[in-house]
Write a protein that holds these residues in place. Structure first.
Motif, mmCIF file in Angstrom:
data_model
loop_
_atom_site.group_PDB
_atom_site.id
_atom_site.type_symbol
_atom_site.label_atom_id
_atom_site.label_comp_id
_atom_site.label_asym_id
_atom_site.label_seq_id
_atom_site.Cartn_x
_atom_site.Cartn_y
_atom_site.Cartn_z
ATOM 1 N N ASP A 189 0.276 -1.608 2.506
ATOM 2 C CA ASP A 189 -0.877 -0.785 1.744
ATOM 3 C C ASP A 189 -1.715 -1.712 0.951
ATOM 4 N N ASP A 191 -4.417 -1.229 -0.028
ATOM 5 C CA ASP A 191 -5.147 -0.583 -1.429
ATOM 6 C C ASP A 191 -4.447 -0.819 -2.712
ATOM 7 N N VAL A 192 -2.935 -1.015 -2.558
ATOM 8 C CA VAL A 192 -2.338 -1.443 -4.146
ATOM 9 C C VAL A 192 -2.339 -2.797 -4.299
ATOM 10 N N ILE A 202 3.663 -3.387 -8.860
ATOM 11 C CA ILE A 202 3.100 -2.364 -8.200
ATOM 12 C C ILE A 202 3.667 -1.088 -8.863
ATOM 13 N N ALA A 206 3.838 4.143 -5.863
ATOM 14 C CA ALA A 206 3.106 3.106 -4.792
ATOM 15 C C ALA A 206 4.285 2.055 -4.593
ATOM 16 N N THR A 207 4.449 1.808 -3.361
ATOM 17 C CA THR A 207 4.823 0.406 -2.784
ATOM 18 C C THR A 207 3.929 -0.286 -2.093
ATOM 19 N N ARG A 210 2.918 1.279 3.142
ATOM 20 C CA ARG A 210 2.099 2.264 3.068
ATOM 21 C C ARG A 210 2.932 3.640 2.963
ATOM 22 N N SER A 213 7.546 5.215 -1.048
ATOM 23 C CA SER A 213 7.367 5.522 -2.339
ATOM 24 C C SER A 213 8.620 5.149 -3.231
#
Length: 585
Positions: A189, A191-192, A202, A206-207, A210, A213
């Motif tokens: 992911d 985006d994180v 993080i 989120a993790t 993607r 969780s």
């Protein structure tokens, strides 16, 4: 303390597939529970629960998990410790107990009150997976502060598991345990990553994967629904007594918290830095076995202070002076240890002191939480002063902010903001929401840190580092009644740990602990310029070219930990990563 894992394939799944995969998941958690393993399967329901055991209470086979309740309605896997289990057991005397474990007390409570009503009664650290055979439902839950981790994911099925129309729910104590399950698919992911590079961790839910969780602290999830909160930080009335009365009350509550966290059928010790928090915990233990990590760098070394405290309190004391060789040995293991990018550099120290302590004990108490509850961070006092500056002065100072050096900019930016935006500034710097909860800025900062930075950074660091060494670490400062009392204290009493220092002074002379705060830091820049240079340059060419031994290099360490994790993933994952990815930040 243990490792837990589970699979729920709604509609059923072949027994061999369930056993093979949940066993693979629990094997991946062997370091969390080296004393035993267990699996329970119901192929018609598609449920498999796995457990790795670190035996602490009732080390006999009677404490093995997964454990069934007396009526066989509930099947439980549990990671953690419930410190008020004896109190709960007295409240549930009619249950036919077969062991002396806290696990069975949880099951007794489930039988009496149900799962959701039981959770607020539990004083402890826990991650839970429980199958309700009557309701044919799986519930996962996590403790109030997030001491114990729980990751989960809902995946499409492989051909071996069930029809493609059904979904599979997976949960485990660590993210890598999800990845070994057949059919698990998840891309990075990206985006994180921007938030990670700013914070060094993080934040839940989120993790880095993607499709996975983290369950938030103080939440439970009934599979098929949405996570729900079962507890929130209390909003107690402000304490109205004197400073001496506050110290009396704190001393009793801290003593009770430490006593409850000493319960074990294995050796118990403490991690002692020589600072106020850990020294207060050891003082309440009345002796025992203590462990300290020191450094050759005198500016960071607190081993002498810890040694003096240990000598005064009469503990059996052991210390390790960390060398460059120690750093070189531990740093390449960090991506595997943490499972996703994580860049609090004190993770190195936490791993080394945990390894030291595990040679002598199975359980160790620590002082984490004291800074948040008793306003120990320097930034608390700084922002409190900013809040007292008239808004007109802060607004007048705004044009000068851009002309200042980067190191001074954040403080002056705070002074330039309107009062109502101080909360937003703190949240922007530390991460997390900016709701102005609490009576004043000091109270807001403590609450904000407990539910954000503390949960997602400090507790993650401590859990992964200690469990990598198969060491259980317990935190007396997180006892719920103690937390509520600390949150009730007005700033003049608790600010800069005044009340905690007053309590500690009843046990040891002030000159043994009245020292400048150093934190749990490592000589990171010095190591990156020395033994870790080759490792760093292999990940990021020219990473250390302009580095000086005294630099903080927080941003560089975050980038290095991300690159190290990506390299580890590329070496172990069947899925190929994009060959050219622009990492945010």
């Amino acid at each position: 303390m243990c490792g837990i894992a589970g699979i729920f394939a709604d509609g059923g799944a072949p027994r061999d597939w369930l056993r093979e995969n949940v066993s693979r998941m629990t094997d991946r958690l062997a370091h969390r529970g080296p004393d035993g393993c267990g699996v329970w399967i119901d192929e018609r329901s598609g449920i498999a629960l796995g457990h790795r055991r670190l035996a602490i209470l009732d080390t006999s086979a009677r404490g093995s998990q997964p454990m069934a309740s007396a009526t066989a309605r509930y099947l439980l896997v549990f990671n953690g410790e419930i410190y008020n289990f004896r109190e709960l057991r007295r409240a549930l005397p009619d249950y036919p107990y077969r062991s002396e474990t806290d696990t069975e007390v949880i099951l007794a409570a489930f039988e009496r009150w149900g799962v959701e009503r039981t959770l607020p009664h539990l004083d402890g650290m826990f991650a839970i997976g429980v199958w309700d055979r009557r309701e044919r439902s799986l519930i996962v839950a996590r403790d109030r502060f997030g001491e114990k981790p729980l990751y989960y994911s809902e995946q499409g099925g492989s051909e071996r598991s069930r029809s493609e129309q059904n979904r599979v729910f997976l949960f485990a104590s660590e993210l890598p345990a999800l990845r070994v399950c057949d059919g698990y698919e998840s891309d990075v992911d990206w985006d994180v990553c921007g938030d990670y590079l700013r914070r060094g961790y993080i934040a839940a839910p989120a993790t880095i994967d993607r499709e996975a969780s983290k369950l938030r602290a103080a939440h439970f999830l009934r599979v098929g629904g949405r996570p729900q909160r079962f507890w929130s930080l209390p909003q107690p009335a402000e304490f109205s007594g004197s400073a001496e009365e506050a110290a009396d009350e704190l001393e009793q509550r801290l003593h009770d918290a430490v006593r409850s966290r000493l319960a074990a059928d294995v050796p118990v010790g403490a991690l002692l830095s020589g600072g106020v928090d850990s020294s207060a915990i050891v003082a309440m233990m009345n002796g025992g076995h203590t462990f300290t990590l020191g450094f050759e760098d005198r500016q960071l070394d607190e081993s002498t202070a810890a040694r003096d405290v240990a000598r005064h309190l009469g503990t059996r004391h052991e210390e390790l002076i960390a060398t460059e060789r120690d750093a070189l040995a531990i740093v390449p293991l960090l991506p595997e240890m943490y499972g996703e990018p994580f860049a609090d550099s004190s993770q190195i120290a936490a791993a080394l002191v945990s390894k030291l302590a595990r040679r002598g004990v199975t359980v160790a108490l620590a002082g984490d939480g004291g800074d948040e509850l008793f306003a120990g961070y320097p930034r608390y006092a700084q922002l409190k002063r900013v809040a007292q500056v008239p808004g007109s002065v802060r607004r007048w100072a705004a044009p000068f902010v851009a002309k200042l050096g980067q190191g001074e900019k954040m403080q002056m930016l705070a002074e330039a903001l309107p009062a109502q935006d101080l909360y937003h500034l703190y949240a922007a710097v530390m991460g997390g929401p900016a709701e102005p909860m609490g009576r004043d800025p000091l109270d807001f900062m403590a609450r904000h840190d407990l539910t954000n930075y503390f949960a997602d950074d400090l507790l993650v660091k401590l859990d992964r580092a200690s469990m990598a060494a198969s060491l259980e670490v317990r935190l007396p400062f997180l006892e719920p009644r103690l937390v509520a009392f600390a949150l009730s204290l007005p700033a003049p009493i608790k600010g800069r740990k005044r009340v905690l220092r007053d309590v500690l002074a009843r046990y040891i002379p002030r000159d043994l602990f009245e020292r400048p705060k150093r934190g749990f830091s490592v000589p990171l820049a010095k190591w990156l310029c020395g033994p870790l240079r080759e490792w760093a340059e292999d990940l990021l060419p020219n990473a250390t070219a302009n580095l000086k031994p005294g630099d903080r290099c927080v941003g560089l360490w975050s980038r290095l930990m991300l690159e190290a994790w990506l390299k580890r993933r590329a070496a172990t994952s069947a899925a190929r990563l994009p060959e050219s990815v622009v990492v945010p930040g």
